[in-house]
Scaffold this active site. Structure first.
Site, PDB file in Angstrom:
ATOM      1  N   GLY A   1     -17.418  29.302   1.341  1.00 24.16           N
ATOM      2  CA  GLY A   1     -16.530  28.707   2.533  1.00 24.16           C
ATOM      3  C   GLY A   1     -17.199  29.498   3.645  1.00 24.16           C
ATOM      4  O   GLY A   1     -17.744  28.547   4.691  1.00 24.16           O
TER       5      GLY A   1
ATOM      6  N   SER B   1     -23.439  28.962  -2.269  1.00 19.68           N
ATOM      7  CA  SER B   1     -22.935  29.116  -0.434  1.00 19.68           C
ATOM      8  C   SER B   1     -22.983  29.843  -0.148  1.00 19.68           C
ATOM      9  O   SER B   1     -24.009  31.101  -0.164  1.00 19.68           O
ATOM     10  CB  SER B   1     -22.132  28.244  -0.855  1.00 19.68           C
ATOM     11  OG  SER B   1     -21.931  27.158   0.712  1.00 19.68           O
ATOM     12  N   TYR B   2     -21.603  30.121   0.821  1.00 25.05           N
ATOM     13  CA  TYR B   2     -21.262  31.494   1.094  1.00 25.05           C
ATOM     14  C   TYR B   2     -21.428  32.931   0.242  1.00 25.05           C
ATOM     15  O   TYR B   2     -21.350  34.147   1.118  1.00 25.05           O
ATOM     16  CB  TYR B   2     -20.091  31.497   2.187  1.00 25.05           C
ATOM     17  CG  TYR B   2     -19.548  33.146   3.183  1.00 25.05           C
ATOM     18  CD1 TYR B   2     -21.030  32.823   4.758  1.00 25.05           C
ATOM     19  CD2 TYR B   2     -18.870  34.010   3.018  1.00 25.05           C
ATOM     20  CE1 TYR B   2     -20.856  33.398   4.636  1.00 25.05           C
ATOM     21  CE2 TYR B   2     -19.044  35.135   3.187  1.00 25.05           C
ATOM     22  CZ  TYR B   2     -19.597  34.663   4.969  1.00 25.05           C
ATOM     23  OH  TYR B   2     -19.415  36.066   5.252  1.00 25.05           O
TER      24      TYR B   2
ATOM     25  N   ASP C   1     -30.414  19.214  -0.215  1.00 21.16           N
ATOM     26  CA  ASP C   1     -29.101  19.514   0.207  1.00 21.16           C
ATOM     27  C   ASP C   1     -29.047  20.073   1.889  1.00 21.16           C
ATOM     28  O   ASP C   1     -30.362  20.789   2.547  1.00 21.16           O
ATOM     29  CB  ASP C   1     -28.339  20.886  -0.241  1.00 21.16           C
ATOM     30  CG  ASP C   1     -27.861  22.066   0.596  1.00 21.16           C
ATOM     31  OD1 ASP C   1     -26.345  21.575   1.016  1.00 21.16           O
ATOM     32  OD2 ASP C   1     -27.480  23.169   0.474  1.00 21.16           O
TER      33      ASP C   1
ATOM     34  N   HIS D   1     -25.895  20.402  -2.800  1.00 18.49           N
ATOM     35  CA  HIS D   1     -25.632  21.556  -2.207  1.00 18.49           C
ATOM     36  C   HIS D   1     -24.855  22.269  -3.744  1.00 18.49           C
ATOM     37  O   HIS D   1     -24.614  23.467  -3.614  1.00 18.49           O
ATOM     38  CB  HIS D   1     -24.396  22.133  -1.303  1.00 18.49           C
ATOM     39  CG  HIS D   1     -24.092  23.290  -0.918  1.00 18.49           C
ATOM     40  ND1 HIS D   1     -24.698  23.748  -0.283  1.00 18.49           N
ATOM     41  CD2 HIS D   1     -22.844  23.709  -0.669  1.00 18.49           C
ATOM     42  CE1 HIS D   1     -23.984  24.961   0.032  1.00 18.49           C
ATOM     43  NE2 HIS D   1     -22.834  24.795  -0.003  1.00 18.49           N
TER      44      HIS D   1
END
Length: 477
Positions: free
Chosen positions: A92, A188-189, A399, A451
């Site tokens: 996020g 991701s994060y 992505d 992603h």
């Protein structure tokens, strides 16, 4: 010389001590067993019958602030006691591992379109491991803090510290996992969360006799380094014909990719590219059709705004890091299902009913107020490579949010020696992607994946996990 009476007294004292010790151990184990049983999931609403065990609930990580993190454990389908523990984190920052990892990607269940029930994911990672989904930090999903200020004052450091406390206390609740091999995974994060937590564990292990048996970590489409991630993102947009030559040169000339807050001139070019040149595409998979709201049972009114409505910049990583992950409508099903009172009751979630907001797949409040973020994770990679951890980085190659070019630019800065040169790897006699093995790290692409790699290429993602856990290069044929 001791008398017979003195010897007998000493023997009785030793025996009594042994009995007291055994009684204490028994009480401790009984307590742990009671806590574990209280977290057992009997069945989720609309769940198909399964043979594996599930547990979920809360672990308090700060008594003073009243911070508690929510978890969901789905044990391995076969012989769980012989399988490692794989911990999954979404990014996020502010997004839920229950919404994404568990419900869209690697978990055993998928949510149906009516959000009325679940069906099985035949490529679930619990074929090979026990899966622990953690919602971190407090404020994500069902995790909460009694201090509302925590939602406006959090960042990388506290997230790593709280996640370590969670793991220590969770293993007290589930002592059978204390010596189990543990692997951290995420996307991701979580490219921040996972290495940062791994470092916390490595440091913790130097200070305690009760070490956490961390073996390694694996991250996908991972936010890694501000400068190289952003440079690689703009290059990906241009090389995949998403932006014009003019816009590409304007971005390269006006944006300082090392800054956390870009200039107004740079932002205006960025938003022009998004609004005028990208078109109606899903940036999380540039070749997949975006969710058509009229096709989704869940509506924006029922679930809150979708990712494409929000256009939120990912604050810690300047304008090039947008909030959230892939949404082919499945996020909307999750936001209905996990707000159902019967589902929350079955999960032992929001047990007091005092969480003052609806469950959401991602917390806009946390994302907008993230106040501390490492500019680069590369120094942590160097430290953990030196510590001997098994480290894999993978990248879905369609992505456009954290693209493969960003990851390759970042990893190149480690200047690692190559042990297995670049080669295609295979799934079902088809090229699954490409891989290169370095001294201390394995990199792999996943062909045609967005992603959320396990969502688009579930079989390839399962092969990634299998090879990673075995410590073997991906199959060449």
């Amino acid at each position: 010389m001791a008398t017979k009476s003195e010897t007998n007294s000493a023997l009785i004292s030793i025996i009594a001590s042994v009995f007291i010790f055994l009684a204490l151990v028994s009480v401790t184990n009984a307590s742990a067993s009671h806590e574990e049983e209280a977290d057992r999931i009997l069945a989720l609403p609309g769940q198909p019958e399964v043979s594996f065990h599930q547990f979920s609930g809360y672990v308090t990580v700060s008594e003073a602030a009243g911070r508690a993190l929510f978890y969901w454990l789905t044990e391995a389908v076969h012989q769980p006691s012989s399988k490692p523990l794989v911990i999954w984190l979404n990014g996020g920052p502010g997004c839920s591992s229950v919404a994404y990892g568990a419900s869209e990607e690697i978990g055993p269940f998928r949510i149906n379109k009516e959000a009325s029930g679940l069906y099985l994911n035949k490529y679930s990672w619990n074929k090979f491991a026990n899966l622990l989904f953690l919602e971190t930090p407090a404020g994500v999903g069902f995790s909460y803090s009694n201090m509302s200020s925590d939602l406006f004052d959090t960042g990388d450091r506290r997230t790593a510290e709280d996640s370590l406390q969670f793991l220590i206390r969770w293993m007290d609740r589930f002592p059978r996992y204390k010596n189990r091999p543990i692997y951290l995974t995420g996307e991701s994060y979580a490219g921040h969360y996972v290495p940062q937590l791994a470092r916390e564990i490595v440091h913790y292990n130097t200070k305690t006799k009760h070490k956490i048996n961390l073996k390694g970590f694996m991250v996908g489409n991972a936010v890694t380094d501000n400068y190289y991630d952003n440079l690689g993102t703009v290059n990906y947009w241009w090389s995949h014909a998403m932006i014009s030559d003019k816009t590409y040169h304007q971005l390269m000339n006006t944006c300082d990719f090392r800054r956390q807050k870009e200039s107004n001139q740079c932002e205006s070019v960025y938003y022009y590219a998004m609004d005028q040149e990208f078109g109606s595409i899903d940036q999380y998979n540039i070749y997949a059709p975006p969710c058509n709201k009229s096709d989704a049972t869940a509506t924006a009114t029922a679930t809150g705004p979708t990712r494409r409505d929000m256009h939120l910049p990912h604050r810690p990583h300047s304008i090039f890091r947008k909030l959230r992950g892939y949404d082919p409508c499945t996020e909307q099903y999750a936001e209905i299902y996990y707000n159902r009172p019967d589902v929350q009751k079955a999960l032992h979630a929001n047990t007091t009913g005092r969480i003052p907001y609806k469950w959401t797949a991602c917390s806009e409040t946390l994302n907008r107020n993230w106040n501390e973020s490492d500019n680069s994770i590369l120094p942590i990679y160097r430290e953990l490579i030196a510590a001997g951890l098994r480290i894999w980085v993978f990248s879905g190659d369609v992505d456009a949010v954290v693209p493969v070019t960003a990851t390759r630019y970042s990893l190149a800065q480690l200047k690692l020696d190559t042990t297995v040169p670049w080669y295609p790897w295979y799934v079902d006699k088809q090229v699954g992607g490409w891989s290169e093995v370095y001294k201390g790290l394995t990199f792999a692409t996943v062909r045609g994946a967005g992603h959320e790699v396990p969502l688009f290429k579930p079989k390839a993602a399962l092969e990634l996990l299998r090879s990673f856990l075995r410590g073997e290069p991906l199959p060449k044929s």
